[in-house]
Design a protein around this motif. Sequence first.
Motif, PDB file in Angstrom:
ATOM      1  N   ASP A   1     -33.072  36.142  -2.907  1.00 32.87           N
ATOM      2  CA  ASP A   1     -33.308  37.718  -3.884  1.00 32.87           C
ATOM      3  C   ASP A   1     -34.442  38.508  -3.215  1.00 32.87           C
ATOM      4  O   ASP A   1     -33.690  39.641  -3.634  1.00 32.87           O
ATOM      5  CB  ASP A   1     -34.774  36.609  -4.115  1.00 32.87           C
ATOM      6  N   TYR A   2     -34.220  38.290  -1.241  1.00 36.02           N
ATOM      7  CA  TYR A   2     -34.448  39.392  -1.281  1.00 36.02           C
ATOM      8  C   TYR A   2     -33.667  40.126  -0.284  1.00 36.02           C
ATOM      9  O   TYR A   2     -33.265  41.087   0.454  1.00 36.02           O
ATOM     10  CB  TYR A   2     -35.118  38.552   0.760  1.00 36.02           C
ATOM     11  N   GLY A   3     -32.393  39.288  -0.884  1.00 35.39           N
ATOM     12  CA  GLY A   3     -30.539  40.733  -0.583  1.00 35.39           C
ATOM     13  C   GLY A   3     -30.017  39.509   0.829  1.00 35.39           C
ATOM     14  O   GLY A   3     -29.180  40.175   1.376  1.00 35.39           O
ATOM     15  N   TYR A   4     -30.834  38.276   1.371  1.00 31.73           N
ATOM     16  CA  TYR A   4     -30.593  38.018   2.532  1.00 31.73           C
ATOM     17  C   TYR A   4     -28.765  37.214   1.787  1.00 31.73           C
ATOM     18  O   TYR A   4     -28.727  36.563   0.993  1.00 31.73           O
ATOM     19  CB  TYR A   4     -30.932  36.491   2.967  1.00 31.73           C
ATOM     20  N   SER A   5     -27.698  36.833   2.896  1.00 32.72           N
ATOM     21  CA  SER A   5     -26.553  36.560   2.088  1.00 32.72           C
ATOM     22  C   SER A   5     -26.132  34.827   2.954  1.00 32.72           C
ATOM     23  O   SER A   5     -27.216  35.315   3.691  1.00 32.72           O
ATOM     24  CB  SER A   5     -25.322  36.738   2.223  1.00 32.72           C
ATOM     25  N   PHE A   6     -25.893  34.474   2.361  1.00 30.82           N
ATOM     26  CA  PHE A   6     -25.792  32.858   3.295  1.00 30.82           C
ATOM     27  C   PHE A   6     -23.967  32.468   2.975  1.00 30.82           C
ATOM     28  O   PHE A   6     -23.021  32.755   2.520  1.00 30.82           O
ATOM     29  CB  PHE A   6     -26.072  31.740   2.335  1.00 30.82           C
ATOM     30  N   VAL A   7     -23.413  32.131   4.371  1.00 29.96           N
ATOM     31  CA  VAL A   7     -22.385  31.239   4.633  1.00 29.96           C
ATOM     32  C   VAL A   7     -22.980  29.477   4.967  1.00 29.96           C
ATOM     33  O   VAL A   7     -22.862  29.059   5.785  1.00 29.96           O
ATOM     34  CB  VAL A   7     -22.380  31.095   6.210  1.00 29.96           C
ATOM     35  N   GLU A   8     -22.263  29.920   3.827  1.00 29.66           N
ATOM     36  CA  GLU A   8     -22.418  27.888   3.418  1.00 29.66           C
ATOM     37  C   GLU A   8     -21.588  26.948   3.882  1.00 29.66           C
ATOM     38  O   GLU A   8     -21.153  27.534   4.847  1.00 29.66           O
ATOM     39  CB  GLU A   8     -21.505  27.800   2.112  1.00 29.66           C
ATOM     40  N   PRO A   9     -22.791  25.952   4.468  1.00 27.14           N
ATOM     41  CA  PRO A   9     -22.391  24.890   5.512  1.00 27.14           C
ATOM     42  C   PRO A   9     -21.158  24.310   4.661  1.00 27.14           C
ATOM     43  O   PRO A   9     -21.108  23.556   3.559  1.00 27.14           O
ATOM     44  CB  PRO A   9     -23.676  24.151   5.704  1.00 27.14           C
ATOM     45  N   ASN A  10     -20.571  23.807   5.209  1.00 25.97           N
ATOM     46  CA  ASN A  10     -19.940  22.581   5.116  1.00 25.97           C
ATOM     47  C   ASN A  10     -19.822  20.782   5.094  1.00 25.97           C
ATOM     48  O   ASN A  10     -20.670  20.913   5.615  1.00 25.97           O
ATOM     49  CB  ASN A  10     -18.433  22.442   6.459  1.00 25.97           C
ATOM     50  N   GLU A  11     -19.028  20.423   4.427  1.00 19.46           N
ATOM     51  CA  GLU A  11     -18.777  18.903   3.716  1.00 19.46           C
ATOM     52  C   GLU A  11     -18.614  18.377   5.016  1.00 19.46           C
ATOM     53  O   GLU A  11     -17.030  18.979   5.405  1.00 19.46           O
ATOM     54  CB  GLU A  11     -19.087  18.525   2.328  1.00 19.46           C
ATOM     55  N   GLY A  12     -19.005  17.073   5.439  1.00 18.50           N
ATOM     56  CA  GLY A  12     -18.036  15.775   6.223  1.00 18.50           C
ATOM     57  C   GLY A  12     -19.639  15.381   7.152  1.00 18.50           C
ATOM     58  O   GLY A  12     -20.607  14.964   6.119  1.00 18.50           O
ATOM     59  N   TYR A  13     -18.648  14.410   8.070  1.00 18.29           N
ATOM     60  CA  TYR A  13     -19.743  13.357   9.000  1.00 18.29           C
ATOM     61  C   TYR A  13     -20.509  14.474   9.537  1.00 18.29           C
ATOM     62  O   TYR A  13     -20.549  14.938  10.480  1.00 18.29           O
ATOM     63  CB  TYR A  13     -18.860  13.375   9.967  1.00 18.29           C
ATOM     64  N   LEU A  14     -22.045  14.305   9.532  1.00 12.80           N
ATOM     65  CA  LEU A  14     -23.012  14.625  10.178  1.00 12.80           C
ATOM     66  C   LEU A  14     -23.380  13.969  11.480  1.00 12.80           C
ATOM     67  O   LEU A  14     -23.159  13.150  11.700  1.00 12.80           O
ATOM     68  CB  LEU A  14     -23.867  14.864   9.142  1.00 12.80           C
ATOM     69  N   ALA A  15     -24.157  14.820  12.353  1.00  8.97           N
ATOM     70  CA  ALA A  15     -24.493  14.219  13.532  1.00  8.97           C
ATOM     71  C   ALA A  15     -25.129  12.949  13.628  1.00  8.97           C
ATOM     72  O   ALA A  15     -25.745  11.920  14.448  1.00  8.97           O
ATOM     73  CB  ALA A  15     -25.523  15.171  14.020  1.00  8.97           C
ATOM     74  N   CYS A  16     -26.112  12.883  11.551  1.00  5.89           N
ATOM     75  CA  CYS A  16     -26.957  11.394  11.914  1.00  5.89           C
ATOM     76  C   CYS A  16     -26.242  10.542  11.282  1.00  5.89           C
ATOM     77  O   CYS A  16     -27.192   9.139  11.400  1.00  5.89           O
ATOM     78  CB  CYS A  16     -28.099  12.650  11.122  1.00  5.89           C
ATOM     79  N   GLY A  17     -24.997  10.618  11.113  1.00  3.15           N
ATOM     80  CA  GLY A  17     -24.039   9.684  10.721  1.00  3.15           C
ATOM     81  C   GLY A  17     -23.899   9.347   9.471  1.00  3.15           C
ATOM     82  O   GLY A  17     -22.996   9.348   8.580  1.00  3.15           O
ATOM     83  N   TYR A  18     -24.948  10.496   7.613  1.00  6.53           N
ATOM     84  CA  TYR A  18     -24.027  10.471   6.987  1.00  6.53           C
ATOM     85  C   TYR A  18     -22.781  11.856   6.554  1.00  6.53           C
ATOM     86  O   TYR A  18     -23.062  12.227   7.372  1.00  6.53           O
ATOM     87  CB  TYR A  18     -25.452  11.823   6.480  1.00  6.53           C
ATOM     88  N   VAL A  19     -22.612  11.872   5.398  1.00  6.85           N
ATOM     89  CA  VAL A  19     -21.203  12.719   5.362  1.00  6.85           C
ATOM     90  C   VAL A  19     -21.680  13.277   4.350  1.00  6.85           C
ATOM     91  O   VAL A  19     -22.031  12.571   3.259  1.00  6.85           O
ATOM     92  CB  VAL A  19     -20.668  11.513   4.903  1.00  6.85           C
ATOM     93  N   GLY A  20     -22.052  14.794   4.448  1.00  3.55           N
ATOM     94  CA  GLY A  20     -22.287  15.783   3.465  1.00  3.55           C
ATOM     95  C   GLY A  20     -22.075  16.854   3.357  1.00  3.55           C
ATOM     96  O   GLY A  20     -21.524  17.082   4.318  1.00  3.55           O
ATOM     97  N   LYS A  21     -22.852  17.711   2.651  1.00  2.00           N
ATOM     98  CA  LYS A  21     -23.307  18.926   2.683  1.00  2.00           C
ATOM     99  C   LYS A  21     -24.554  19.317   4.425  1.00  2.00           C
ATOM    100  O   LYS A  21     -24.875  18.853   3.647  1.00  2.00           O
ATOM    101  CB  LYS A  21     -23.400  19.513   1.977  1.00  2.00           C
ATOM    102  N   GLY A  22     -23.956  20.152   4.869  1.00  3.69           N
ATOM    103  CA  GLY A  22     -24.520  20.274   5.915  1.00  3.69           C
ATOM    104  C   GLY A  22     -24.122  20.975   7.569  1.00  3.69           C
ATOM    105  O   GLY A  22     -25.129  20.886   8.830  1.00  3.69           O
ATOM    106  N   ARG A  23     -23.268  20.490   7.695  1.00  3.72           N
ATOM    107  CA  ARG A  23     -22.421  21.086   8.731  1.00  3.72           C
ATOM    108  C   ARG A  23     -22.494  22.551   8.927  1.00  3.72           C
ATOM    109  O   ARG A  23     -22.170  22.979   8.670  1.00  3.72           O
ATOM    110  CB  ARG A  23     -20.961  20.361   8.984  1.00  3.72           C
ATOM    111  N   LEU A  24     -22.909  23.044   9.653  1.00  2.00           N
ATOM    112  CA  LEU A  24     -22.643  24.698  10.601  1.00  2.00           C
ATOM    113  C   LEU A  24     -20.927  25.356  10.011  1.00  2.00           C
ATOM    114  O   LEU A  24     -19.563  24.504  10.362  1.00  2.00           O
ATOM    115  CB  LEU A  24     -22.569  24.491  12.069  1.00  2.00           C
ATOM    116  N   ALA A  25     -21.219  26.087   9.040  1.00  2.00           N
ATOM    117  CA  ALA A  25     -19.419  26.553   8.920  1.00  2.00           C
ATOM    118  C   ALA A  25     -18.692  26.881  10.043  1.00  2.00           C
ATOM    119  O   ALA A  25     -19.363  27.326  11.712  1.00  2.00           O
ATOM    120  CB  ALA A  25     -19.233  27.539   8.407  1.00  2.00           C
ATOM    121  N   GLU A  26     -17.761  26.573  10.430  1.00  2.00           N
ATOM    122  CA  GLU A  26     -16.614  26.940  11.406  1.00  2.00           C
ATOM    123  C   GLU A  26     -17.370  28.147  12.506  1.00  2.00           C
ATOM    124  O   GLU A  26     -16.377  29.342  11.070  1.00  2.00           O
ATOM    125  CB  GLU A  26     -15.108  26.649  12.061  1.00  2.00           C
ATOM    126  N   PRO A  27     -16.733  28.199  13.936  1.00  2.00           N
ATOM    127  CA  PRO A  27     -17.142  29.853  14.415  1.00  2.00           C
ATOM    128  C   PRO A  27     -15.515  30.846  13.630  1.00  2.00           C
ATOM    129  O   PRO A  27     -16.168  32.082  13.398  1.00  2.00           O
ATOM    130  CB  PRO A  27     -17.011  29.169  15.960  1.00  2.00           C
TER     131      PRO A  27
END
Length: 402
Positions: free
Chosen positions: A141-167
Motif C-alpha cells: 500500500d505504501y508503494g513498495y514492490s516485492f521480489v517474490e521468494p522461490n519455492e524449494g528446500y529451505l535451510a531449516c529443512g522445510y520444502v516450501g516458499k521462502g527462498r530468496l530469489a536468485e541473484p
Amino acid sequence: MIKKNILLCVSGGIAVYKGAALTSKLTQAGFNVRVIMTKSAQEFVTPLTFQALSRQAVYTDTFAEKDPQVISHIDLAEWADLIVVAPATANVIGKIANGIADDMLTTTLLASTAPVWIAPAMNVHMYEHPAVRRNMEILKDYGYSFVEPNEGYLACGYVGKGRLAEPEEIVEKIKAALLGEAQKDLPLKGRKILVTAGPTKELIDPVRYLTNRSSGKMGYSIAEEASRLGAEVTLVSGPVSLPVPEKVNLVRVESAEEMYNAVIARFAEQDVVIKSAAVADYRPSTVFDQKLKKQESILTFTLEKTKDILKELGKMKTHQILVGFAAETNDVEVYAMKKLKEKNLDLIVANDVTETGAGFEGDTNIVTLLDSNGHRESLPILSKNKVAQKILEKVIELLKGR
C-alpha cells in the motif's frame, strides 16, 4: 550511459550469502552499489566481504558518521536510484511496515523517496504468518514492490516458499527497470488467464458449513507464475490464508454459486482458464436461519448438486484453452481421461491425493499432465511452484498450436 545507484540493504538470515553474490553481480553489471548491513547480517557474513565486492564502504551504524560534511543515512537515502532489501527478514519487514527506525537500514529507508524493492527470505511458515502477510500488504500500500521468494528446500529443512530469489533473477529485474533493457521473453504477454483456487464453503446454518481440505496453494502458484510470464491474470479464490501474488487481480468468493457466477461472467474475454479450485459438488438444499441444536439421535439433511462450472465452460468455449484438475484416490488416469473428454477440456492435471508428497495443504505435488491430443507426461515430486511452471509450459505449447 549514466550509472545508476543501487542501495542494497542486507538483513540477517542465512540468505545473506546470496546478498554477497547479488552485490558482485550488480557491480559487474555496471551499477554503483553501496551496502547497509544490520547487526544480525554481520553474524553471517562480514562487512569486509561486501566492501570488497562493491568497492565501497559498508554502512552498519547510524552513529558512525565518517564524513562530517553529510549525515550518512540522509546522504544514502538521497543518493539511491533504487533501494533493494535482500534478504528481507520477517523482522525487518515488520519494522519498515510499522515505521520503526532503530538502526542504519530502517532509518535510511524512512528518509528515502527512492523506489524500494523487498526480497523476502524466511521459513515457509513465517512467510505465511498473518502478521508477516499484513506487514507485506502495508508495504504494498505504501508503494513498495516485492521480489517474490522461490519455492524449494529451505535451510531449516522445510520444502516450501521462502527462498530468496536468485541473484541473477533480481539483477535482470533491476536492469529491466532502471536501464530499460528488454525483459526476457514473456511468452504469455498479452494473454488473459483466469485461475480458480481454494475450496468453497456451503452454508448449513449461520455457524456451520461444508468444505474441503484445499489450501489454494496450487492455484496461487499458477496465478503467480502466469503473471511472471507476462499474462494478465484474474484469480478467483475461495477462502484461503495466502498472500495475493503481485500484479494479480483477485476476486474473492465463498460458495460454489459465487465462484460459478464470477467465472462465467469473465469467461468470454479469457484466453486460458485453469480451474484448480476444489469446488463443492453438493450443498445443503436448505440453509437454516438459526443454529441447529444438537439432536438426541441422528441429524439428517438433504444435499443438492451444485452447478458444474467446468462442464459449463466446456460447452461455452470458443477459442479458450480450458484446463481442469482431477484429484482422485484410485484409478486416477481413468477418471481423469473421462473428465477430460466429458467436459471438453484441452488439458487435465491428475493426481492421487493419497500419495505422500501430493494433494492438499502441502507445498509439493505429484501430477500427470494429460491433453486432448493423447499426450501424457508424468512429473516427479516437485514444489507446487515448479508444477505450476510445468502446467504453463504445456499451456504455452497448446496456445502456439492454436
